[in-house]
Design an enzyme around this catalytic site. Structure first.
Site, PDB file in Angstrom:
ATOM      1  N   CYS A  89      -5.582 -24.803 -14.555  1.00 21.55           N
ATOM      2  CA  CYS A  89      -6.138 -26.080 -14.075  1.00 21.55           C
ATOM      3  C   CYS A  89      -5.895 -26.289 -12.590  1.00 21.55           C
ATOM      4  O   CYS A  89      -6.348 -27.283 -12.024  1.00 21.55           O
ATOM      5  CB  CYS A  89      -5.585 -27.250 -14.883  1.00 21.55           C
TER       6      CYS A  89
ATOM      7  N   HIS B  81       0.815  -1.213   0.000  1.00 24.61           N
ATOM      8  CA  HIS B  81       0.000   0.000   0.000  1.00 24.61           C
ATOM      9  C   HIS B  81       0.850   1.266   0.000  1.00 24.61           C
ATOM     10  O   HIS B  81       2.012   1.274   0.434  1.00 24.61           O
ATOM     11  CB  HIS B  81      -0.936  -0.005   1.210  1.00 24.61           C
TER      12      HIS B  81
END
Length: 479
Positions: free
Chosen positions: A435, A49
């Site tokens: 996958c 941040h």
């Protein structure tokens, strides 16, 4: 006897271990799980941040700003994926535009550099997929995205290279002060240390109470996420936030360092170890995110997950030496921006240890860099050299992420060995693709079994107890 015992091997504990590894002391990290970074560190927004959100004067504001700079530096030194892409806080009304001004002013007080407010035209030019209802945005260009588990692993591995011990599968069950040392009772016997750093994440208050009365309380708070396929990874160019509210920074939409799109989280009370996902939580995340970026194709979701925040009533970090127990330092309440702040907090924790009596003598020679072979990102020439040197690099195991057997074997034999399928995934991305390990998972399991010389059934998916093989479907005589 150890000089310092660090309880917890999340991003905070690993950061402290990294810094202590620079000195001629005996330090140990005690972790109840079978790997580092398997708690909140592996299940969050993966954002470094900017520092505009914390209230000025708080520890969050102090460490977020310092950590933003230091984390980027460490990622470069330790070969951890990091991208400084900036963040946009988006307003959808004139009232929310006032919030942007408030955040900009707060950011200026905290020392956030180069913030600016974009009008609607500029916003839609830079982010064409943003909602037509967005009217303005606050840009914080210093915001970055990172692989948080890879950062924690890199810090911990470097610490081990510099002599720090790590005891996995070791849960702290009691602490007692005797003379000038702490007796730390664990499921694997007693550990003695002169100083303790309590970095136990969502359980930091419980560890504190093993030796002390309750001085802070953590109320675990869960956030749920979508991880979308790389087909969605270029939908936005920045981390997209909505204006924050009383529940936190809200649902974000962001690229990841691996090329995916992450969406979330929500905010709901939780048990400390509850990482289950819910239909209601995910529905909230989806509908809220579509307000920012209507074109997200949630049919491309490849994974849902949840992480737990270590929230306290003060909504600030709890970093202090216990008044009654000299040399016992709490590092609690590590909710957001905990990931962004951890590396900077570690520097101050080392100073706190020195102030309370730990003698720190710098080592003459330390390991301070790291390089990881990522076959997928190498040139054709470098790939050929690697395969010639080690033919296992010529065998692709994870097709989705182009991860070779050589990378998997390296992960298993690194300073902190990968002993589960997900531990391998955290180190080299095998199973991170579309996958989600559906094809490569069994092969990774076989490689771990072979390399560690353990039965196939003893290789877990992740934590101990996450068994993949629980028995045979037929007895030996069945045909």
């Amino acid at each position: 006897m150890y000089d310092v015992a660090i309880i917890g091997a999340g991003i905070t504990g690993c950061s402290i271990a990294y810094e202590l590894g620079k000195y001629n002391i005996n330090a140990v990290v005690i972790e109840k799980e079978n790997d580092v970074s398997v708690g909140t560190t592996k299940a969050n927004s993966a954002i470094i941040h900017g520092g505009y959100d914390p209230k000025p004067g708080t520890l969050m504001a102090k460490y977020n700003i310092k950590g933003n700079v230091y984390t980027k530096e460490l990622c470069q030194k330790l070969d951890v994926p990091f991208k400084q892409i900036g963040a946009l806080v988006v307003a959808f009304s004139e009232e929310e535009k006032k919030t942007l001004e408030e955040l900009k002013e707060r950011g200026a007080q905290n020392g956030v550099p180069h913030m600016e407010i974009w009008d609607k035209e500029k916003l839609h030019k830079e982010e064409p997929n943003i909602s037509d209802n967005a009217v303005a945005a606050l840009l914080s260009p210093n915001v970055g995205i990172v692989s948080p588990w890879e950062l924690a692993i890199a810090l911990a591995e470097t610490a081990v290279e510099n002599g720090v011990d790590i005891k996995l599968n070791t849960e702290v069950t009691g602490i007692e002060k005797k003379d000038d040392a702490y007796q730390i009772e664990t499921n694997n016997g007693m550990i003695e240390a002169k100083y303790i750093c309590n970095a136990a994440g969502v359980f930091a208050d419980k560890v504190n109470e093993l030796i002390n009365e309750k001085t802070f309380e953590i109320t675990p708070n869960k956030g749920e996420y979508y991880l979308l396929d790389k087909s969605q990874g270029n939908l936005v160019n920045h981390v997209i936030f909505q204006c924050p509210n009383e529940k936190g920074k809200g649902v974000l939409v962001s690229p990841t360092v691996h090329g995916n799109l992450i969406v979330g989280p929500d905010s709901q009370p939780s048990a400390g170890d509850d990482t289950s996902t819910t239909g209601s939580g995910l529905s909230f995340v989806k509908n809220t995110a579509l307000k920012s970026v209507p074109g997200i194709n949630f049919r491309e979701s490849i994974r849902n997950f949840a992480g737990v925040r270590a929230r306290t009533k003060k909504h600030d970090f709890q970093i202090y030496e216990d008044k009654k127990n000299k040399g016992f330092i709490n590092i609690g309440g590590m909710e957001s921006p905990g990931l962004s702040s951890a590396t900077a907090i570690a520097l101050d924790v080392v100073k706190m240890l020195a102030d309370t009596g730990l003698v720190l003598e710098e080592k003459n020679d330390i390991v301070d860099t790291r390089k990881v072979n990522r076959f997928k990102h190498l040139s054709h020439e470098k790939r050929a050299e690697l395969v010639k040197e080690n033919p296992l690099y010529g065998k692709i195991i994870c097709r989705c992420e182009t991860v070779t057997e050589g990378e998997i074997v390296d992960a298993i034999h690194r300073p902190i060995p990968a002993t589960s399928i997900d531990a391998v995934k955290r180190r080299c991305n095998a199973g991170m693709g579309r996958c989600q390990g559906g094809f490569c998972g069994p092969r990774v399991q076989e490689i771990i079994s072979r390399e560690l010389n353990i039965p196939l059934k003893d290789v877990p998916q992740d934590r101990l107890g996450t068994d993949i093989i629980t028995g045979e479907t037929k007895d030996g005589g069945a045909r």
